[in-house]
Design an enzyme around this catalytic site. Structure first.
Site, short mmCIF file in Angstrom:
data_model
loop_
_atom_site.label_atom_id
_atom_site.label_comp_id
_atom_site.label_asym_id
_atom_site.label_seq_id
_atom_site.Cartn_x
_atom_site.Cartn_y
_atom_site.Cartn_z
N GLU A 1 -19.05 -3.43 58.38
CA GLU A 1 -20.25 -3.75 57.75
C GLU A 1 -20.57 -3.62 56.31
O GLU A 1 -21.50 -3.95 55.83
CB GLU A 1 -21.12 -2.61 58.13
CG GLU A 1 -22.04 -3.08 59.62
CD GLU A 1 -22.88 -2.03 60.10
OE1 GLU A 1 -23.79 -2.34 60.99
OE2 GLU A 1 -23.02 -0.98 59.43
N ASP B 1 -20.20 2.97 68.55
CA ASP B 1 -20.03 3.87 67.26
C ASP B 1 -19.84 5.15 67.50
O ASP B 1 -18.77 5.85 67.00
CB ASP B 1 -21.28 3.88 66.49
CG ASP B 1 -21.99 2.53 66.26
OD1 ASP B 1 -21.26 1.44 66.11
OD2 ASP B 1 -23.26 2.37 65.75
N LEU C 1 -14.79 -1.18 76.90
CA LEU C 1 -15.49 -2.07 78.04
C LEU C 1 -16.73 -1.53 78.59
O LEU C 1 -17.06 -1.59 79.97
CB LEU C 1 -14.29 -2.14 78.88
CG LEU C 1 -12.92 -2.86 78.58
CD1 LEU C 1 -11.91 -2.59 79.58
CD2 LEU C 1 -13.16 -4.37 78.19
N GLY D 1 -26.63 2.09 60.81
CA GLY D 1 -25.47 1.42 60.23
C GLY D 1 -24.44 2.22 61.17
O GLY D 1 -24.01 3.43 61.24
N LYS D 2 -23.50 1.18 61.27
CA LYS D 2 -22.49 1.64 62.26
C LYS D 2 -21.44 2.76 61.68
O LYS D 2 -21.17 3.56 62.37
CB LYS D 2 -21.67 0.27 62.63
CG LYS D 2 -22.26 -0.43 63.79
CD LYS D 2 -21.22 -1.77 63.92
CE LYS D 2 -22.15 -2.86 64.78
NZ LYS D 2 -22.27 -2.15 66.12
N GLY D 3 -21.14 2.53 60.41
CA GLY D 3 -20.36 3.41 59.69
C GLY D 3 -21.13 4.92 59.72
O GLY D 3 -20.27 5.81 60.03
N ASP E 1 -29.84 4.34 77.18
CA ASP E 1 -29.73 3.40 76.10
C ASP E 1 -28.32 3.26 75.63
O ASP E 1 -27.82 4.51 75.17
CB ASP E 1 -30.51 4.16 74.83
CG ASP E 1 -30.86 3.35 73.81
OD1 ASP E 1 -30.22 2.10 73.78
OD2 ASP E 1 -31.21 3.82 72.88
N ASP F 1 -32.81 1.49 60.23
CA ASP F 1 -33.19 0.69 61.42
C ASP F 1 -34.66 0.47 61.48
O ASP F 1 -35.58 1.55 61.22
CB ASP F 1 -32.59 1.08 62.53
CG ASP F 1 -30.98 1.06 62.87
OD1 ASP F 1 -30.40 0.31 61.96
OD2 ASP F 1 -30.64 1.97 63.67
N GLY G 1 -31.36 6.34 71.73
CA GLY G 1 -30.79 6.30 70.33
C GLY G 1 -29.43 6.20 70.10
O GLY G 1 -28.53 6.56 70.92
N1 LIG Z 1 -23.03 1.81 81.17
C1 LIG Z 1 -22.02 2.85 80.53
N2 LIG Z 1 -21.64 3.80 81.28
C2 LIG Z 1 -20.82 4.86 80.91
N3 LIG Z 1 -20.21 4.69 79.80
C3 LIG Z 1 -20.66 3.38 78.79
C4 LIG Z 1 -21.59 2.68 79.29
N4 LIG Z 1 -21.58 1.81 78.06
C5 LIG Z 1 -20.91 2.21 77.09
N5 LIG Z 1 -20.33 3.19 77.35
C6 LIG Z 1 -19.32 4.09 76.61
O1 LIG Z 1 -19.46 3.70 75.37
C7 LIG Z 1 -18.11 3.06 75.41
C8 LIG Z 1 -18.43 1.79 74.15
O2 LIG Z 1 -19.41 1.06 74.73
P1 LIG Z 1 -19.30 -0.71 74.71
O3 LIG Z 1 -20.32 -1.44 75.51
O4 LIG Z 1 -17.75 -0.98 75.06
O5 LIG Z 1 -19.37 -0.91 73.17
P2 LIG Z 1 -20.53 -1.11 72.16
O6 LIG Z 1 -21.63 -0.21 71.81
O7 LIG Z 1 -20.08 -1.77 71.08
O8 LIG Z 1 -21.50 -2.41 73.02
C9 LIG Z 1 -17.56 2.62 76.35
O9 LIG Z 1 -16.15 2.60 76.31
C10 LIG Z 1 -18.00 3.85 77.43
O10 LIG Z 1 -17.18 5.05 77.00
#
Ligand SMILES: Nc1ncnc2c1ncn2[C@@H]1O[C@H](COP(=O)(O)OP(=O)(O)O)[C@@H](O)[C@H]1O
Ligand SMILES: [Mg+2]
Length: 302
Positions: free
Chosen positions: A149, A264, A233, A51-53, A258, A25, A300
């Protein structure tokens, strides 16, 4: 892992093999993003291991699973740095191939003052994984975690290898790419975030269209035929479904610093838990959620 291996040794047991992307990155902070033909001078660069993996493999190892990475890097400084970082995190890199003549994958990340980022990825060596690399790496693993990826083909090979050996296939379509129906049907689970869930249902690009609703995990089980599906979500937790029913797992309230790489961490921790003795999807999703939600309280992706 540092001991030279004797060819007569049986291969060490592996809980989780991650077939997926390894990137360097490169971050640059900018006041605004350049338009076409324009150059903007920002602050940086700062480099990181990504890298996501690879992020998933580190999360799986951190969750206590014996974890091996299957991927490819270039024969360059960035590639050696990625191998060192993975090894330092306890990930076995014996199945990461170093490709002469190709660069290590790179993610060029510009960050504006509002915290928003824009990312361009040059896949480099990631796109060069070969059939035999994937089959050799997957042998003997309890869980094969495949991540897109590296392109669609290695994911297909990983799914075939998992089916042949009786390993559980966890599939992360980040990014969403066209995959054969049989691969989606074998996923147990398919793990997607909200926008990927929309794209799995309506096709790549659909998430950018205004007003598209996030399908439930149960919707995706019906649509894809997957054995099970997890839709993450963000702060709302995760929606989990298999062919028998579905449940929502809430996320704990945390101080968000962050969220980069949260998905991942979720996928890696989920795979680690599914490789263990208590391998119920609900239990694994709860453990993955705890790990991912903890990760967003720190800076990070790792
Ligand atoms: N604002 C947040 N508060 C608490 N947990 C979070 C938050 N954002 C992400 N997470 C955790 O990380 C997981 C993956 O986040 P998500 O935003 O759905 O995926 P991505 O990283 O692909 O955007 C969630 O299911 C949750 O466990
Ligand atoms: Mg998120």
């Amino acid at each position: 892992m540092t001991r030279p291996s004797d060819p007569s040794d049986p291969p060490p047991p592996v809980d989780v093999v991650v077939v997926g992307g390894i990137n360097q990155d490169v971050f640059v902070h900018v006041d605004r993003r350049p338009g076409p033909g324009e150059t903007v001078v920002g602050r940086g660069p700062r480099t990181g291991n990504g890298g996501k993996g690879a992020n998933m493999a580190v999360a799986a190892a951190r969750a206590g699973a014996a974890t091996a990475m299957c991927g490819a890097v270039g024969d360059d400084g960035a590639g050696r740095e990625q191998l060192t970082a993975l090894t330092g995190a306890g990930v076995d890199v014996a199945h990461v191939v170093t490709r002469a003549g190709l660069g290590t994958g790179v993610a060029l990340i510009s960050i504006t003052p509002d915290g928003e980022n824009a990312i361009v990825v040059g896949p480099g060596a990631n796109a060069s994984l070969a059939h035999d690399d994937v089959v050799a790496a997957s042998a003997g693993a309890r869980v094969v975690l495949a991540q897109t990826e590296v392109g669609a083909e290695p994911v297909v090979w990983a799914a075939e290898a998992a089916a042949a050996s009786g390993a559980r296939l966890v599939l992360s379509t980040a990014p969403v790419v066209p995959l054969p129906a049989a691969v989606l049907e074998a996923a147990d689970p398919l793990v997607v975030n909200a926008s990927e869930a929309i794209e799995v249902l309506h096709g790549p690009g659909a998430a950018a269209e205004p007003g598209s609703a996030v399908p439930s995990a149960a919707d995706l089980v019906r649509h894809t035929g997957a054995r099970s599906v997890v839709v993450t979500l963000g702060g709302a937790g995760a929606d989990v479904a298999d062919r028998h029913g579905s449940t929502r797992v809430p996320a704990p309230e945390v101080q968000v610093v962050d969220t980069t790489g949260a998905g991942d961490v979720f996928a890696g921790a989920l795979a680690a838990r599914l490789a263990g003795p208590d391998s119920t999807l609900m239990g694994a999703a709860a453990a993955a959620l705890a790990a991912a939600s903890e990760s967003v309280t720190r800076l990070g992706a790792r």
